[in-house]
Design an enzyme around this catalytic site. Structure first.
Site, PDB file in Angstrom:
ATOM      1  N   GLU A 158     -19.300  63.847  55.333  1.00 30.10           N
ATOM      2  CA  GLU A 158     -18.907  65.205  54.973  1.00 30.10           C
ATOM      3  C   GLU A 158     -18.289  65.547  56.016  1.00 30.10           C
ATOM      4  O   GLU A 158     -18.535  65.495  57.301  1.00 30.10           O
ATOM      5  CB  GLU A 158     -20.017  66.232  54.602  1.00 30.10           C
ATOM      6  N   GLU A 160     -28.801  65.265  52.530  1.00 20.39           N
ATOM      7  CA  GLU A 160     -29.457  66.103  53.928  1.00 20.39           C
ATOM      8  C   GLU A 160     -30.804  66.223  53.746  1.00 20.39           C
ATOM      9  O   GLU A 160     -31.401  67.188  53.911  1.00 20.39           O
ATOM     10  CB  GLU A 160     -28.764  67.179  54.112  1.00 20.39           C
TER      11      GLU A 160
HETATM   12  C1  GLA Z   1     -23.885  70.343  53.687  1.00 19.40           C
HETATM   13  C2  GLA Z   1     -24.220  69.938  52.306  1.00 19.40           C
HETATM   14  C3  GLA Z   1     -23.092  70.114  51.523  1.00 19.40           C
HETATM   15  C4  GLA Z   1     -22.384  71.555  51.509  1.00 19.40           C
HETATM   16  C5  GLA Z   1     -21.889  71.605  53.112  1.00 19.40           C
HETATM   17  C6  GLA Z   1     -21.158  72.896  53.206  1.00 19.40           C
HETATM   18  O1  GLA Z   1     -23.466  69.270  54.485  1.00 19.40           O
HETATM   19  O2  GLA Z   1     -24.571  68.597  52.350  1.00 19.40           O
HETATM   20  O3  GLA Z   1     -23.644  70.190  50.006  1.00 19.40           O
HETATM   21  O4  GLA Z   1     -23.252  72.417  51.413  1.00 19.40           O
HETATM   22  O5  GLA Z   1     -23.016  71.709  53.899  1.00 19.40           O
HETATM   23  O6  GLA Z   1     -20.683  72.835  54.437  1.00 19.40           O
END
Ligand code: GLA
Ligand code: ZN
Length: 686
Positions: free
Chosen positions: A313, A156
């Protein structure tokens, strides 16, 4: 004729199912159990190493990959694969301690201490060197590993750094862009408040304790942050591509995250992926939220012109950082997972595989809970998704044939967010775009979501809510598109500023004025409780007859060459145009002067869909809250009929010959969907 994108990686030509896997948090006997559970959950692709730098390099220059060898070997032995991450999303304490320059400086010019994650300077030569080294080590070591399917860059990417190195890089970027200080001062309109710069060294990044009201400067800073992030990303990619040119590269994006213009990242990636965390069952009906999430999936597919993306994710149950961490109701996990596939994802991945035992994410949803076994509701939900995905191999590489595009543009969002006027706070740009998208979602008409630079000629209808900023060439391309027969819809507050956030002179909507055939003289901002009414003119060609509500923003415009299809009913601008249509060349351009509700947009776009003969996925009426989305290879169609309501719904099919991909049975002439239920149907391409 069958026409598909290749699988994400031809070595595993299926829909991928798995998620973030952090074995480095656990002893090795747990890994053995993980492998057993992965099979039961029908999981096959795990993201490994995302935050493992200190385990890979416990001391400067001392590498330890033994543990990772064993993890990847175990995956391979169990017929599973890895999306292998570069670890730059978090760094070892030894590095921050020895090289403080790797740590970020905030807009208040204070340097962060070591901690958390995502806290590094994108410019720092030391950080870049360390990243280059570890990425090279990873690629060399695993280039031939049978488990390796894809690279996951960092995590991210986001945020910004205001350190001295970044300030210098910003000034260099500005010099390259403007050449002379004079040009910069002109573009930034710095004569205002004596802001004229007389030497490059005076320029700093925007700061709450310094300059943050020069809009052109703010915009350029955001562009710089994106460019610097892309530059850093390319630096990460270089050793991976040099050593493993056959392994695709992605990084996990964050939907409509405002900090980076994702259209600049996409060309550097082989595959787009994103992390989706909707607030189901909370502030709005699930189907309204479902449409908004559909919109974001469509951005991710459009970022690479229709190529399948990845859901990298999502949570298997709840999301611990939300104000209220509500559980997904029965059915929602399968539905929201398959929704991604419906819009073009070739994966369903989670955060996270196993719930950590300590620290801030120990209460975040995971496939394997602290109970440690498979006998949980969430685990069964995940296994259900896996079983369905295994039956959808045919969907791999198919795409979505959209005839409609909505323009959602990051730089436009930046300029609108900065604009001081009309109504303070959120200008409603994203929500406008999603509101204009909703009628298509309800009708089951596929939509691309693009930025203002994309080719319009492939669409029959292009919708550009609040196109406040027009970068050079955009109005010309819109004009050409309409002249050649396209249908374009614009709204209030379009064509107000150029790429430097300087207002167009000579009348709004600036260079869109001829094609829209209107002059927007003023715009009225209403209180939350204020309303105006809009009535269609009798005999209007769209056959609109309702009495529509106008709220928040009402533009006062003059129809120049356009004809008036509806007018305001109250206040001093009663009788002025609220909706116009300009016949232009072979095409037509609509202008909506007011912010309306769903009823108006539903009627308006419903009529346009009929008039333009836009293809609906299913030629039958869908109940409210049910959508139909389509993936196709041009030969076989795969329909995802999805019920985002908590009630059972009946959907009529528009003919015979539909096969239920999950059960393999003939679907008959109608299907019943459970609460939050869905069906995946196959038919011959129409
Ligand atoms: C983000 C991060 C993950 C985790 C999630 C939790 O998307 O990339 O590592 O922290 O949030 O929702
Ligand atoms: Zn920096």
């Amino acid at each position: 004729m069958s026409n598909r994108y290749p699988p994400l990686n031809p070595r595993f030509p299926h829909l991928w199912h798995g998620g973030d896997y952090n074995p480095d948090q656990w002893p090795e006997d747990v890994w053995v159990e993980d492998m057993r559970l992965m099979k039961l959950a029908h999981c096959n692709v795990m993201s490994v190493g995302i935050f493992s730098w200190v385990r890979m390099e416990p001391a400067e220059g001392q590498f330890d990959f033994g543990w990772l060898d064993r993890v990847l070997d175990m995956l391979a032995e169990n017929d599973a694969y890895a999306v292998l991450a570069t670890p730059s999303g978090a760094r070892p304490a030894w590095m921050s301690q020895k090289y403080p320059e790797v740590l970020r400086v905030g807009p208040d010019r204070r340097r962060n201490l070591h901690g958390k994650r995502h806290n590094h300077c994108m410019t720092s030569p030391v950080y870049r060197e360390k990243v280059h080294l570890i990425n090279t080590q990873l690629a060399e070591r695993y280039k031939d590993h049978p488990a390796l399917l894809m690279w996951h860059l960092s995590n991210e990417y986001g945020g910004e750094c205001h350190c001295d190195l970044c300030q210098d890089a910003f000034r260099t970027w500005l010099k390259r862009k403007y050449g002379t200080l004079e040009a910069l001062n002109q573009a930034w309109w710095t004569a205002f408040w004596s802001h004229t710069y007389t030497d490059w060294s005076q320029i700093e990044s925007p700061s709450p304790i310094g300059e943050d009201l020069v809009h052109g400067q703010n915009l350029d800073w955001k562009r710089f942050v994106t460019d610097q992030t892309v530059d850093f990303m390319k630096h990460e990619i270089a050793p991976l591509k040099a050593i493993t040119p056959q392994v695709p590269v992605t990084t996990n994006l964050m939907g409509t995250y405002p900090g980076l213009n994702y259209w600049r990242l996409a060309p550097e990636l082989d595959v787009v992926s994103w992390d989706s965390y909707p607030r189901w069952h909370q502030f709005e009906s699930d189907w309204e939220l479902g449409a908004k999430i559909g919109f974001v999936h469509d951005i991710n597919r459009s970022l690479k012109g229709g190529q399948p993306f990845m859901l990298m994710e999502s949570t298997p149950s709840m999301t611990n950082w939300m104000t209220v961490a509500k559980l997904k109701r029965p059915g929602m996990h399968v539905l929201s997972s398959l929704q991604a596939v419906a819009h073009g994802s070739d994966t369903v991945q989670y955060f996270q595989w196993r719930k950590s035992r300590g620290s801030s994410e120990k209460l975040h949803g995971a496939v394997v809970d602290h109970a440690g076994h498979e006998h949980t509701r969430v685990f069964r939900d995940v296994a259900d998704v896996g079983e369905i995905l295994e039956k959808l191999d045919d969907v791999v590489g198919t795409t979505v044939p959209a005839e409609v595009a909505v323009i959602y543009d990051w730089e436009n969002a930046w300029a609108l967010a900065d604009a001081k006027g009309l109504r303070q706070g959120d200008k409603g740009y994203l929500s406008d775009c999603q509101q204009h998208y909703l009628p298509f979602w309800q009708l089951g008409v596929p939509v691309d979501v693009i930025d203002m630079e994309q080719d319009l000629s492939r669409y029959k209808l292009v919708i550009a809510p609040m196109l406040y900023m027009l970068r050079p060439g955009v109005a010309e391309r819109v004009t050409e598109y309409v002249r050649a027969g396209g249908t374009f819809v614009a709204t209030y507050w379009s064509g107000i500023v150029d790429e430097n956030d300087l207002c167009f002179l000579g009348g709004f909507p600036g260079p869109l004025r001829p094609v829209l055939g209107v002059w927007e003289e003023e715009i009225d901002a209403l209180l939350d409780t204020d309303r105006n009414q809009v009535a269609p003119s009798s005999g209007n060609p769209l056959g609109l007859s309702g009495d529509y509500e106008a709220r928040e923003l009402c533009a006062l415009a003059h129809a120049e060459t356009a004809s008036v299809l509806a007018t305001y009913q109250t206040d001093f601008y009663a009788g002025m145009p609220a909706l116009t249509l300009n016949a232009f060349g072979q095409g037509q351009a609509y202008y909506i002067a007011f912010r309306g509700g769903d009823t108006f947009l539903g009627d308006f776009y419903g009529q346009l869909v009929a008039d333009l003969g836009l293809r609906k996925v299913l030629n039958s009426d869908l109940p409210q809250g049910v959508t139909a989305q389509l993936r196709t290879d041009g030969d076989r169609d795969y329909l995802f009929v999805m019920n985002f309501t908590p009630e059972v719904q009946q959907v009529m099919l528009d003919g015979a010959g539909y096969v239920d991909k999950v059960t393999g049975a003939d679907a008959g002439r109608s299907i019943q969907l459970d609460a939050y239920g869905l069906a995946v149907l196959e038919r011959q391409h129409a």
